[in-house]
Design a protein around this motif. Structure first.
Motif, PDB file in Angstrom:
ATOM      1  N   ALA A 103       0.810  -1.214   0.000  1.00 16.00           N
ATOM      2  CA  ALA A 103       0.000   0.000   0.000  1.00 16.00           C
ATOM      3  C   ALA A 103       0.847   1.269   0.000  1.00 16.00           C
ATOM      4  N   ARG A 104       2.026   1.236   0.613  1.00 18.61           N
ATOM      5  CA  ARG A 104       2.859   2.441   0.672  1.00 18.61           C
ATOM      6  C   ARG A 104       3.368   2.850  -0.711  1.00 18.61           C
ATOM      7  N   LEU A 105       3.282   1.936  -1.689  1.00 23.50           N
ATOM      8  CA  LEU A 105       3.780   2.215  -3.034  1.00 23.50           C
ATOM      9  C   LEU A 105       2.673   2.656  -3.992  1.00 23.50           C
ATOM     10  N   ILE A 106       1.428   2.732  -3.496  1.00 24.58           N
ATOM     11  CA  ILE A 106       0.295   3.137  -4.330  1.00 24.58           C
ATOM     12  C   ILE A 106       0.249   4.658  -4.386  1.00 24.58           C
ATOM     13  N   ASP A 107       0.112   5.172  -5.582  1.00 23.29           N
ATOM     14  CA  ASP A 107       0.048   6.626  -5.776  1.00 23.29           C
ATOM     15  C   ASP A 107      -1.385   7.090  -5.515  1.00 23.29           C
ATOM     16  N   LEU A 108      -1.592   7.701  -4.369  1.00 18.60           N
ATOM     17  CA  LEU A 108      -2.908   8.216  -3.991  1.00 18.60           C
ATOM     18  C   LEU A 108      -2.866   9.730  -3.913  1.00 18.60           C
ATOM     19  N   THR A 109      -3.966  10.351  -4.309  1.00 19.04           N
ATOM     20  CA  THR A 109      -4.074  11.805  -4.172  1.00 19.04           C
ATOM     21  C   THR A 109      -4.275  12.136  -2.693  1.00 19.04           C
ATOM     22  N   ASP A 110      -4.142  13.401  -2.368  1.00 22.48           N
ATOM     23  CA  ASP A 110      -4.371  13.830  -0.984  1.00 22.48           C
ATOM     24  C   ASP A 110      -5.807  13.513  -0.549  1.00 22.48           C
ATOM     25  N   GLU A 111      -6.744  13.691  -1.464  1.00 20.72           N
ATOM     26  CA  GLU A 111      -8.152  13.395  -1.153  1.00 20.72           C
ATOM     27  C   GLU A 111      -8.356  11.906  -0.895  1.00 20.72           C
ATOM     28  N   GLU A 112      -7.718  11.065  -1.701  1.00 20.31           N
ATOM     29  CA  GLU A 112      -7.830   9.617  -1.509  1.00 20.31           C
ATOM     30  C   GLU A 112      -7.209   9.205  -0.177  1.00 20.31           C
ATOM     31  N   LYS A 113      -6.056   9.775   0.137  1.00 25.91           N
ATOM     32  CA  LYS A 113      -5.407   9.476   1.426  1.00 25.91           C
ATOM     33  C   LYS A 113      -6.317   9.859   2.588  1.00 25.91           C
ATOM     34  N   GLU A 114      -6.948  10.995   2.487  1.00 26.36           N
ATOM     35  CA  GLU A 114      -7.859  11.460   3.538  1.00 26.36           C
ATOM     36  C   GLU A 114      -9.060  10.514   3.667  1.00 26.36           C
ATOM     37  N   ALA A 115      -9.550  10.024   2.537  1.00 26.32           N
ATOM     38  CA  ALA A 115     -10.739   9.165   2.539  1.00 26.32           C
ATOM     39  C   ALA A 115     -10.495   7.829   3.243  1.00 26.32           C
ATOM     40  N   VAL A 116      -9.235   7.373   3.249  1.00 28.34           N
ATOM     41  CA  VAL A 116      -8.923   6.058   3.851  1.00 28.34           C
ATOM     42  C   VAL A 116      -7.924   6.167   5.004  1.00 28.34           C
ATOM     43  N   LYS A 117      -7.813   7.346   5.575  1.00 23.18           N
ATOM     44  CA  LYS A 117      -6.800   7.560   6.621  1.00 23.18           C
ATOM     45  C   LYS A 117      -7.003   6.669   7.837  1.00 23.18           C
ATOM     46  N   ASP A 118      -8.226   6.235   8.092  1.00 22.01           N
ATOM     47  CA  ASP A 118      -8.474   5.392   9.256  1.00 22.01           C
ATOM     48  C   ASP A 118      -8.433   3.893   8.937  1.00 22.01           C
ATOM     49  N   VAL A 119      -8.067   3.548   7.715  1.00 19.55           N
ATOM     50  CA  VAL A 119      -7.888   2.139   7.348  1.00 19.55           C
ATOM     51  C   VAL A 119      -6.436   1.808   7.679  1.00 19.55           C
ATOM     52  N   ASP A 120      -6.244   1.008   8.692  1.00 18.64           N
ATOM     53  CA  ASP A 120      -4.915   0.749   9.231  1.00 18.64           C
ATOM     54  C   ASP A 120      -4.230  -0.396   8.481  1.00 18.64           C
ATOM     55  N   LEU A 121      -3.540  -0.064   7.404  1.00 18.64           N
ATOM     56  CA  LEU A 121      -2.879  -1.072   6.581  1.00 18.64           C
ATOM     57  C   LEU A 121      -1.413  -1.213   6.975  1.00 18.64           C
ATOM     58  N   ILE A 122      -0.996  -2.435   7.198  1.00 15.78           N
ATOM     59  CA  ILE A 122       0.394  -2.686   7.579  1.00 15.78           C
ATOM     60  C   ILE A 122       1.336  -2.287   6.451  1.00 15.78           C
TER      61      ILE A 122
END
Length: 173
Positions: A103-122
């Motif tokens: 997941a750390r290598l996925i290119d997400l926009t700031d909005e996308e990051k905000e939308a899933v900020k509480d999804v705790d992915l290792i």
């Protein structure tokens, strides 16, 4: 440590994975030395294979979390359209995880990051690769260790850090 099959409960399994979920960063201790007296679980020393094994287990664990969140987002979307971005982002993450991309290598926009900020992915957590080398490597120069070079290539592609250590020296200290 994490073993092959941990995402299905092997070894310390889900208990271990739940503890990893609570950390801010992951340190992979990767064996980068040969020693016939210390048998590797897979029969040979291959840091890339070892990193891939761990990443696959972490990805499988994250995939389980993402699939549950997708179901939840679909239900919430029926009552509130604000969940569309979260659902779309989760589907994007799921696709990447299924392609064995952390997941750390996925290119997400700031909005996308905000939308899933509480999804705790290792696999979204930063990684440090601690290359466990022999005493001789510290004497002769770590730059000559081909196994460390393999880890450095992986780390460079991920923009991760590499930290050489010698568990033997540490234990003697």
């Amino acid at each position: 440590g994490l073993v092959r099959g941990a995402s299905k409960g092997e070894g310390l399994g889900n208990k271990f994975l739940s503890h990893i979920r609570e950390v801010d960063a992951v340190i992979h201790v990767v064996r980068c030395f040969e020693n016939d007296d210390i048998i590797h679980v897979d029969g040979s020393v291959d840091p890339k294979r070892d990193i891939d094994t761990i990443n696959i287990e972490l990805i499988l664990s994250d995939l389980d979390i993402v699939e549950k969140r997708i179901e939840r987002a679909r239900k919430m979307l029926k009552g509130d359209k604000k969940y569309q971005l979260e659902l779309d982002t989760l589907l994007k993450i799921k696709e990447a995880l299924e392609a064995e991309t952390c997941a750390r290598l996925i290119d997400l926009t700031d909005e996308e990051k905000e939308a899933v900020k509480d999804v705790d992915l290792i696999t979204a957590k930063p990684v440090i690769y601690a290359t466990n080398v022999s005493e001789d490597d510290f004497i002769d120069g770590i730059d000559n260790n081909e196994l460390v070079k393999k880890v450095e290539e992986i780390a460079k592609a991920e923009e991760s850090l590499v930290l050489p250590i010698s568990a033997k020296i540490e234990s003697e200290i």
